[in-house]
Scaffold this motif. Structure first.
Motif, PDB file in Angstrom:
ATOM      1  N   ASN A   1     -12.612   2.017   8.289  1.00  0.00           N
ATOM      2  CA  ASN A   1     -13.630   1.603   7.322  1.00  0.00           C
ATOM      3  C   ASN A   1     -14.913   1.222   8.048  1.00  0.00           C
ATOM      4  O   ASN A   1     -14.917   0.993   9.246  1.00  0.00           O
ATOM      5  CB  ASN A   1     -13.113   0.420   6.493  1.00  0.00           C
TER       6      ASN A   1
ATOM      7  N   LYS B   1      -2.781   6.690   1.943  1.00  0.00           N
ATOM      8  CA  LYS B   1      -2.636   7.319   3.261  1.00  0.00           C
ATOM      9  C   LYS B   1      -1.738   8.553   3.128  1.00  0.00           C
ATOM     10  O   LYS B   1      -0.686   8.649   3.776  1.00  0.00           O
ATOM     11  CB  LYS B   1      -2.084   6.309   4.275  1.00  0.00           C
TER      12      LYS B   1
ATOM     13  N   ILE C   1      -6.410  -2.839   5.566  1.00  0.00           N
ATOM     14  CA  ILE C   1      -5.936  -4.220   5.681  1.00  0.00           C
ATOM     15  C   ILE C   1      -6.817  -4.966   6.682  1.00  0.00           C
ATOM     16  O   ILE C   1      -7.095  -6.146   6.524  1.00  0.00           O
ATOM     17  CB  ILE C   1      -4.445  -4.230   6.068  1.00  0.00           C
ATOM     18  N   THR C   2      -7.316  -4.250   7.680  1.00  0.00           N
ATOM     19  CA  THR C   2      -8.267  -4.853   8.624  1.00  0.00           C
ATOM     20  C   THR C   2      -9.571  -5.160   7.880  1.00  0.00           C
ATOM     21  O   THR C   2     -10.153  -6.235   8.054  1.00  0.00           O
ATOM     22  CB  THR C   2      -8.553  -3.893   9.797  1.00  0.00           C
TER      23      THR C   2
ATOM     24  N   ARG D   1       0.835  -1.206   0.000  1.00  0.00           N
ATOM     25  CA  ARG D   1       0.000   0.000   0.000  1.00  0.00           C
ATOM     26  C   ARG D   1       0.869   1.255   0.000  1.00  0.00           C
ATOM     27  O   ARG D   1       0.539   2.251  -0.652  1.00  0.00           O
ATOM     28  CB  ARG D   1      -0.925  -0.030   1.218  1.00  0.00           C
TER      29      ARG D   1
ATOM     30  N   VAL E   1     -15.188   6.367   8.035  1.00  0.00           N
ATOM     31  CA  VAL E   1     -14.967   7.260   9.168  1.00  0.00           C
ATOM     32  C   VAL E   1     -13.599   7.915   8.917  1.00  0.00           C
ATOM     33  O   VAL E   1     -12.872   7.523   8.005  1.00  0.00           O
ATOM     34  CB  VAL E   1     -15.068   6.447  10.481  1.00  0.00           C
ATOM     35  N   ALA E   2     -13.206   8.893   9.708  1.00  0.00           N
ATOM     36  CA  ALA E   2     -11.969   9.637   9.459  1.00  0.00           C
ATOM     37  C   ALA E   2     -10.756   8.739   9.251  1.00  0.00           C
ATOM     38  O   ALA E   2      -9.912   9.012   8.400  1.00  0.00           O
ATOM     39  CB  ALA E   2     -11.720  10.609  10.606  1.00  0.00           C
TER      40      ALA E   2
ATOM     41  N   ARG F   1     -14.400  13.872   3.034  1.00  0.00           N
ATOM     42  CA  ARG F   1     -13.041  13.427   3.339  1.00  0.00           C
ATOM     43  C   ARG F   1     -12.194  13.341   2.081  1.00  0.00           C
ATOM     44  O   ARG F   1     -11.001  13.627   2.095  1.00  0.00           O
ATOM     45  CB  ARG F   1     -13.072  12.056   4.027  1.00  0.00           C
TER      46      ARG F   1
ATOM     47  N   THR G   1      -6.549  -0.640  11.800  1.00  0.00           N
ATOM     48  CA  THR G   1      -5.474  -1.114  12.669  1.00  0.00           C
ATOM     49  C   THR G   1      -5.617  -0.528  14.072  1.00  0.00           C
ATOM     50  O   THR G   1      -5.476  -1.233  15.064  1.00  0.00           O
ATOM     51  CB  THR G   1      -4.112  -0.730  12.061  1.00  0.00           C
TER      52      THR G   1
HETATM   53  C1  PLP Z   1      -5.507   3.585   7.778  1.00  0.00           C
HETATM   54  C2  PLP Z   1      -6.910   3.903   7.434  1.00  0.00           C
HETATM   55  C3  PLP Z   1      -7.933   2.938   7.484  1.00  0.00           C
HETATM   56  C4  PLP Z   1      -7.728   1.549   8.022  1.00  0.00           C
HETATM   57  O1  PLP Z   1      -6.767   0.793   7.344  1.00  0.00           O
HETATM   58  P1  PLP Z   1      -6.076  -0.433   8.080  1.00  0.00           P
HETATM   59  O2  PLP Z   1      -5.111  -0.959   7.080  1.00  0.00           O
HETATM   60  O3  PLP Z   1      -7.146  -1.399   8.398  1.00  0.00           O
HETATM   61  O4  PLP Z   1      -5.425   0.112   9.291  1.00  0.00           O
HETATM   62  C5  PLP Z   1      -9.201   3.294   7.052  1.00  0.00           C
HETATM   63  N1  PLP Z   1      -9.452   4.546   6.621  1.00  0.00           N
HETATM   64  C6  PLP Z   1      -8.507   5.502   6.583  1.00  0.00           C
HETATM   65  C7  PLP Z   1      -8.869   6.840   6.074  1.00  0.00           C
HETATM   66  C8  PLP Z   1      -7.217   5.206   6.990  1.00  0.00           C
HETATM   67  O5  PLP Z   1      -6.276   6.156   6.954  1.00  0.00           O
END
Ligand code: PLP
Length: 357
Positions: free
Chosen positions: A245, A204, A267-268, A103, A241-242, A192, A304
Motif C-alpha cells: 500500500n 489476495k 494489515i500493515t 481477510r 504498488v504491486a 492492477r 508485511t
Molecule cells: C498483501 C498485499 C498488501 C499488503 O498487505 P499486508 O497485510 O500489509 O501485508 C498490499 N497490497 C497488495 C496487492 C497485497 O497483496
C-alpha cells in the motif's frame, strides 16, 4: 544486508544481542527474500460443502494434486502473508494473525471456497511457526515469513468451484523485500485491479499477481524498483504498488487511498494508520490524484514484506519527483515504532502480538 538496514537503524538492536543458539545453522547475514526450505508445512483438507476440521504438520516438501485442480486451471486460490519475529530474549512473536484469518475468509467467500475459522487459521499458523522455530532469524537479521495458501485442489473440468480444498501453510526466513528506498514508476498502460467493488483487487487472489509482471518487468528493466498503479476507472488516482500500500505525507497530514474494493486492505496499512493517529498525526483515507502525490513531502509504502519503506522518487510520464528519505522522515519513525512492537522492543499496548514459543 546489514543489521541497520533490516531494522531501520534501531539502536536497541546491536550485534551483541543476537541469539544464535536456537537458530538453524546458516549465514543469517546472507538472507534475502527467496525460497529457503524449512522443516515442516501444515496441510488441512476439506470437501466442498464441508467445513475444515483437522489438519496436521507434515515434512516440508513437494505437494501433489490432480492436473484438473481448479487452482491450476482457473485460479481458484488465495494467499496470505504474515511474519514471526524473534525478540531480544529469544521469544517468538506473531503479528496480528487473526487479521490474516479474517481477510482469508473474505477472499474465500469471494472465490466460493470454504475457509478455516479464525481459530483454526491462527492455531495452524502457530503450529507451523513453532515447528519451524529454528528458522526464525535472530533479532535484527530478519523474520520468518509465513505463507498460508487456500486453494481448490479437487479435480474439475467445469468452470465451477472445486470439489476439494486445501489449506497449505509453509514458511521461509526472509529479510527486507526491497533493498533501500524505492524509485517508483507510475504505470499508465496496465491496471492492477478493476475499480469498484465488483472485481477482486481487494482480496489476495492468486490471479491478481501475474498480470502485474508486464508492468513491473518493464519498469525494473528501466531501473525502477517497482510500479505504482492508478485506478482503472479514471486513470487519475493512485491505488497501490504491486504488493504494498502507499501513503503520502504533506506537513502534519498523512493520506492513503481508501480501500474501495480495488485496493488490498493491508494489515500493515491499518496498523500504521493507528500508530500515526496515536503519535498525533492527522490521517485521511481518500482519493489521491497523481498530481497531489507529486506535491507531497514524503511518500512511503507499507506491507508485511516491505514493512514500511520510503519512496525516494516517483516518475510519471516524463516527470520525476524526489522525496525526503532517511532517518528523519516520518516513515522511518513509523517503521521504528511498528518494528519495535513486532519484535517486542516496544510495549504492545494494543494486543497485536502473540507469543508462540
Ligand atoms: C498483501 C498485499 C498488501 C499488503 O498487505 P499486508 O497485510 O500489509 O501485508 C498490499 N497490497 C497488495 C496487492 C497485497 O497483496
Amino acid at each position: 544486508m546489514t543489521l541497520h538496514s533490516v531494522l531501520g537503524n534501531s539502536e536497541q538492536n546491536s550485534e551483541s544481542s543476537v541469539d544464535v543458539e536456537n537458530c538453524a545453522d546458516m549465514n543469517w547475514d546472507e538472507l534475502g527474500f527467496s525460497p529457503v526450505p524449512t522443516d515442516f508445512m501444515y496441510v488441512m483438507k476439506c470437501a466442498k460443502g464441508d467445513e475444515f476440521s483437522q489438519g496436521s504438520l507434515v515434512p516440508y516438501g513437494k505437494i501433489e494434486f490432480s492436473p484438473f485442480a481448479t487452482i491450476l486451471n482457473y485460479g481458484q486460490g488465495i494467499f496470505e502473508g504474515l511474519k514471526a519475529y524473534r525478540t531480544e530474549d529469544g521469544r517468538i512473536l506473531l503479528f496480528r494473525p487473526e487479521e490474516n484469518a479474517r481477510r482469508m475468509k473474505i477472499g474465500a467467500d469471494r472465490l466460493c471456497m470454504p475457509s478455516p475459522s479464525v481459530d483454526q487459521f491462527v492455531t495452524a499458523v502457530k503450529q507451523t511457526a513453532v515447528a519451524n522455530k529454528r528458522w526464525v532469524p535472530p533479532l535484527g537479521k530478519g523474520s520468518l515469513y509465513i505463507r498460508p495458501l487456500l486453494m481448490g485442489t479437487g479435480a474439475s473440468l467445469d468452470v465451477a468451484p472445486s470439489p476439494e480444498y486445501t489449506l497449505l501453510i509453509y514458511c521461509c526466513p526472509v529479510t527486507n523485500y526491497h533493498k533501500g528506498s524505492l524509485n517508483l514508476k507510475v504505470e499508465s498502460k496496465f491496471y492492477r485491479a478493476i475499480s469498484g467493488t465488483g472485481g477482486t483487487g481487494g482480496i489476495k487472489s492468486v490471479t491478481n499477481y501475474a498480470p502485474v509482471y508486464a508492468a513491473t518487468t518493464a519498469a525494473k528493466a528501466d531501473g525502477f524498483s517497482d510500479v505504482l498503479f492508478l485506478d482503472s476507472a479514471t486513470g487519475k488516482n493512485i491505488e497501490e504498488v504491486a504488493a504494498c500500500n502507499v501513503f503520502v505525507v504533506k506537513g502534519n497530514s498523512i493520506c492513503t487511498p481508501e480501500t474501495n474494493g480495488a485496493i488490498l486492505p493491508g494489515i500493515t496499512r491499518k496498523s500504521i494508520i493507528d500508530i500515526a493517529l496515536d503519535l498525533g498525526y492527522q490521517v485521511m483515507e481518500r482519493a489521491i490524484s497523481v498530481e497531489e502525490m507529486l506535491d507531497a513531502d514524503e511518500v512511503f509504502c507499507t506491507g508485511t514484506a516491505v514493512v514500511v519503506n520510503s519512496v525516494s522518487s516517483v516518475t510519471y510520464k516524463e516527470t520525476r519527483v524526489e522525496f525526503k528519505t532517511g532517518p528523519e522522515t516520518l516513515s522511518q519513525k513509523l517503521r521504528k515504532t511498528l518494528v519495535g512492537i513486532q519484535t517486542g522492543c516496544i510495549e504492545d499496548t494494543r494486543g497485536w502480538t502473540i507469543r508462540i514459543d
